[in-house]
Write an enzyme that holds these catalytic residues in place. Structure first.
Site, PDB file in Angstrom:
ATOM      1  N   CYS A   1      15.519   8.943   5.330  1.00  0.00           N
ATOM      2  CA  CYS A   1      16.605   8.735   5.439  1.00  0.00           C
ATOM      3  C   CYS A   1      17.760   9.926   5.283  1.00  0.00           C
ATOM      4  CB  CYS A   1      16.953   7.508   5.630  1.00  0.00           C
ATOM      5  SG  CYS A   1      17.136   7.057   3.457  1.00  0.00           S
TER       6      CYS A   1
ATOM      7  N   LYS B   1       5.186  -4.450  -2.559  1.00  0.00           N
ATOM      8  CA  LYS B   1       3.660  -4.263  -1.337  1.00  0.00           C
ATOM      9  C   LYS B   1       4.149  -2.754  -0.855  1.00  0.00           C
ATOM     10  CE  LYS B   1       3.776  -4.883   3.664  1.00  0.00           C
ATOM     11  NZ  LYS B   1       3.736  -3.486   3.574  1.00  0.00           N
TER      12      LYS B   1
ATOM     13  N   GLU C   1      16.953   7.171  15.280  1.00  0.00           N
ATOM     14  CA  GLU C   1      16.010   8.122  14.151  1.00  0.00           C
ATOM     15  C   GLU C   1      13.861   8.740  14.674  1.00  0.00           C
ATOM     16  OE1 GLU C   1      15.835   7.825   9.895  1.00  0.00           O
ATOM     17  OE2 GLU C   1      14.480   6.143  10.702  1.00  0.00           O
TER      18      GLU C   1
END
Length: 505
Positions: free
Chosen positions: A285, A176, A386
Site C-alpha cells: 500500500c 486470522k 489500486e
C-alpha cells in the site's frame, strides 16, 4: 509430491481442523501448490477466541517488567531465524530475498518498540490537584484483540503491526492469517511458543473465509479489531465492529502519487521511483503507482524510467540475483493484467508491457514485468484505483499547483511524495498534501515504528493508527483514579456536590 495440510493454533496447540474446505498455498515462482490450509469452522474460530479470552486475566496482570523481558527474548528469537523466515516469505509470496528480509525486519522493529513498554505505557499524575486530592491516569489493556491479516506482508503486519504492542500492553490476540500466505506467520507462531516460551493462549491463529471471521466483529469478548486490506471490506469491518462497541483500526487501499518537478535530480528521482513502484512487485500500500510529471521534463523522465525498468532482473523470488519477483498467485496475476488492458482501453499510452514475461525454468510462475502507461487523464480508472502490481501510470501537468490538485483529488491518501530541489514547493507540498505519510525526495515515506503509519481519507478508518504512540493508545484504555485520605481538617469540611472540586479564588 505430498501436499502438507496445515493446522490451526489454539492455546499453543496445533490442531486438525474439521473443515471440508481447504485453501491452497503456492510457490509463486514455480506455480506449485506447497500446502493447504483449513477454512476453519465457526466453532474453531470461537475456540480461538475462547482461548485468548481465558488467557487474558493472568497475562494482563503480569507485571510490565516481566512482559518486557519476554519481548526482549522474543526479539532475539526473531533475529536468530531471520534467514529461515526470509526464504519462506519469498517462496509463498514472491518477494525477492531483499524485500522478504525487509518484511521480517519490519516485524522486528515494532518488537523493539514494544520492549519500551514500561516507558510508552506510562500514564500521567498530579498530586494536590485540589486540596488533599491526587489524580492519576493509567493505560490499561483492553482484552482480546482480533487481527485480520492481508497477504502482502505475512510477517510485518501480523507480527509487527498487530502482535507486539498488543501483547506488550497486556492484551491477548487472535490472528486470522492470510489464506494465500499463511506459512510465514504460522512458523513465527511456532517460534513464539517453542523458543520464546510465551504462556499458552496469548496469540492464537486461524485461517478462514470472511463468513467465519465475521464472528470477530460481533463477539462481545473481542474488544478491538485491527485490519489491513481492501477499502470495501475495511468499511464493512469498521461499521459492524464499531456498532458492536469495538475499537477498529482499518488500514485500506491506496493510490499513492508522486509529483516530479522540472528541477528534480532526475537520475536519483527515477531510481527512487523504480524502487518504490516495482519493489515487492507493487504489492504494497506504500507503492508509488502514479507519477505526476511536469510536462517540461515528461518525455525525458518516461524514457529514463523505461530504460531502468527494462534493466530489472525478473526471476525466481529466492534467487539472490532477482530484482523483481512474481506476484502472489495466478488469480492476482490475472487481476493485474486485466487492469493493464483496462488502462489501454481507456486510452492510456502503453510504453512498456509486462504481461507476457516468461522466466526460463520457471515458466509456470506468476510473473508480471514492469509496465508503464503514459498520458493518463483524469477520469481514467487506471489512474484512480489500486492495481497492486508492478504498473506505473504517468499523469502530465504544467505546474506545481495543477499537480497537487490532481493528487489531492484522489479518494485515497495513504502516502504522497514530491521530487524537487525547491524548498518553497517542498514546504507547500508538506503543508497541503492530503497524504498521511509524505515524502520529500523519498519514494517510500514509511516512518519507523516509533511513529504512526498514518493514512487518510479512504485509506484508513478508525481513530488511532498502527504503531507509534497511536498504537499504544489503540491497545489500551484510560483509567483515571482520584484519591483522598482523610485527616482531621478534611473530616470537618462540608461535602460539596463533587468531591475534590477545584477551588476558586
Amino acid at each position: 509430491m505430498a501436499i502438507e495440510r496445515k493446522k490451526y493454533c489454539v492455546n499453543g496447540e496445533w490442531k486438525d481442523s474439521k473443515t471440508d474446505k481447504w485453501m491452497q498455498v503456492t510457490d509463486s515462482s514455480t506455480g506449485e501448490v506447497i500446502a493447504e490450509v483449513p477454512c476453519c469452522t465457526k466453532e474453531e474460530v470461537d475456540e480461538a477466541i475462547t482461548a485468548a479470552y481465558n488467557a487474558f486475566p493472568e497475562w494482563s496482570l503480569l507485571s510490565i517488567s516481566k512482559r518486557t523481558q519476554m519481548m526482549f527474548k522474543w526479539r532475539d528469537v526473531l533475529v536468530s531465524h531471520l534467514e529461515e523466515l526470509t526464504v519462506l516469505c519469498a517462496k509463498e509470496l514472491g518477494k525477492n530475498l531483499v524485500e522478504a528480509r525487509g518484511d521480517i525486519l519490519k516485524a522486528i522493529e515494532p518488537t523493539e518498540l514494544a520492549c519500551s513498554a514500561p516507558y510508552i505505557t506510562q500514564g500521567s499524575a498530579s498530586m494536590q490537584v485540589t486540596t488533599g486530592f491526587d489524580t492519576a491516569t493509567y493505560r490499561m489493556p483492553l482484552g482480546v484483540i482480533a487481527g485480520i491479516v492481508p497477504f502482502n506482508f505475512p510477517a510485518m503486519i501480523p507480527w509487527g503491526w498487530m502482535v507486539p504492542l498488543a501483547i506488550a500492553t497486556g492484551n491477548t490476540v487472535v490472528l486470522k492469517a492470510a489464506s494465500y500466505t499463511p506459512l510465514t506467520s504460522m512458523r513465527i507462531l511456532e517460534l513464539f511458543y517453542e523458543e520464546a516460551g510465551f504462556p499458552k493462549g496469548i496469540v492464537n491463529l486461524v485461517t478462514c473465509s470472511r463468513n467465519e471471521s465475521e464472528l470477530f466483529l460481533t463477539d462481545p469478548r473481542i474488544k478491538a479489531v485491527t485490519f489491513v486490506g481492501s477499502t470495501d471490506i475495511g468499511k464493512h469491518i469498521y461499521s459492524v465492529a464499531a456498532a458492536h462497541g469495538k475499537r477498529v483500526q482499518a488500514q485500506t487501499e491506496a493510490k499513492n502519487h508522486a509529483l516530479v518537478l522540472e528541477d528534480c535530480d532526475l537520475e536519483s528521482t527515477v531510481k527512487a521511483i523504480i524502487n518504490s513502484t516495482y519493489g515487492c512487485a507493487g504489492m504494497r500500500c506504500m507503492a508509488l503507482p502514479v507519477v505526476v510529471v511536469q510536462e517540461s521534463i515528461a518525455d525525458k523522465f518516461v524514457a529514463l524510467l523505461k530504460e531502468k525498468a527494462m534493466a530489472l532482473k525478473i526471476g525466481c523470488a529466492y534467487d539472490p540475483e532477482t530484482q523483481l519477483g512474481p506476484v502472489v498467485n495466478a488469480k492476482h496475476k490475472q487481476f493485474v493484467c486485466d487492469w493493464i488492458q483496462k488502462g489501454i482501453d481507456e486510452g492510456a499510452e502503453l510504453v512498456l508491457d509486462g504481461r507476457n514475461v516468461v522466466v526460463p525454468g520457471y515458466e509456470n510462475g506468476f510473473f508480471v514485468g514492469p509496465t508503464i502507461l503514459d498520458r493518463v487523464k483524469p477520469g481514467m480508472s487506471i489512474g484512480d484505483c489500486e492495481v497492486f502490481g508492478p504498473v506505473t501510470v504517468i499523469k502530465r501537468v504544467k505546474t506545481f499547483e495543477e499537480g497537487l490538485a490532481i493528487m489531492n483529488a484522489n479518494r485515497f491518501a495513504n502516502g504522497s511524495a514530491i521530487f524537487t530541489q525547491n524548498g518553497y514547493y517542498a514546504r507547500q507540498f508538506e503543508l497541503l498534501s492530503d497524504g498521511g505519510m509524505v515524502g520529500i525526495n523519498v519514494g517510500i515515506p514509511v516512518p519507523s515504528a516509533y511513529f504512526p503509519f498514518s493514512g487518510n481519507k479512504d485509506s484508513f478508518f478508525g481513530d488511532q493508527h498502527v504503531l507509534g504512540l497511536d498504537g499504544v493508545r489503540f491497545y489500551t484504555r484510560a483509567k483515571t483514579v482520584t484519591k483522598h485520605w482523610y485527616d482531621e481538617a478534611s473530616r470537618k469540611k462540608t461535602m460539596d456536590t463533587w468531591e475534590g472540586t477545584v477551588e476558586r479564588l
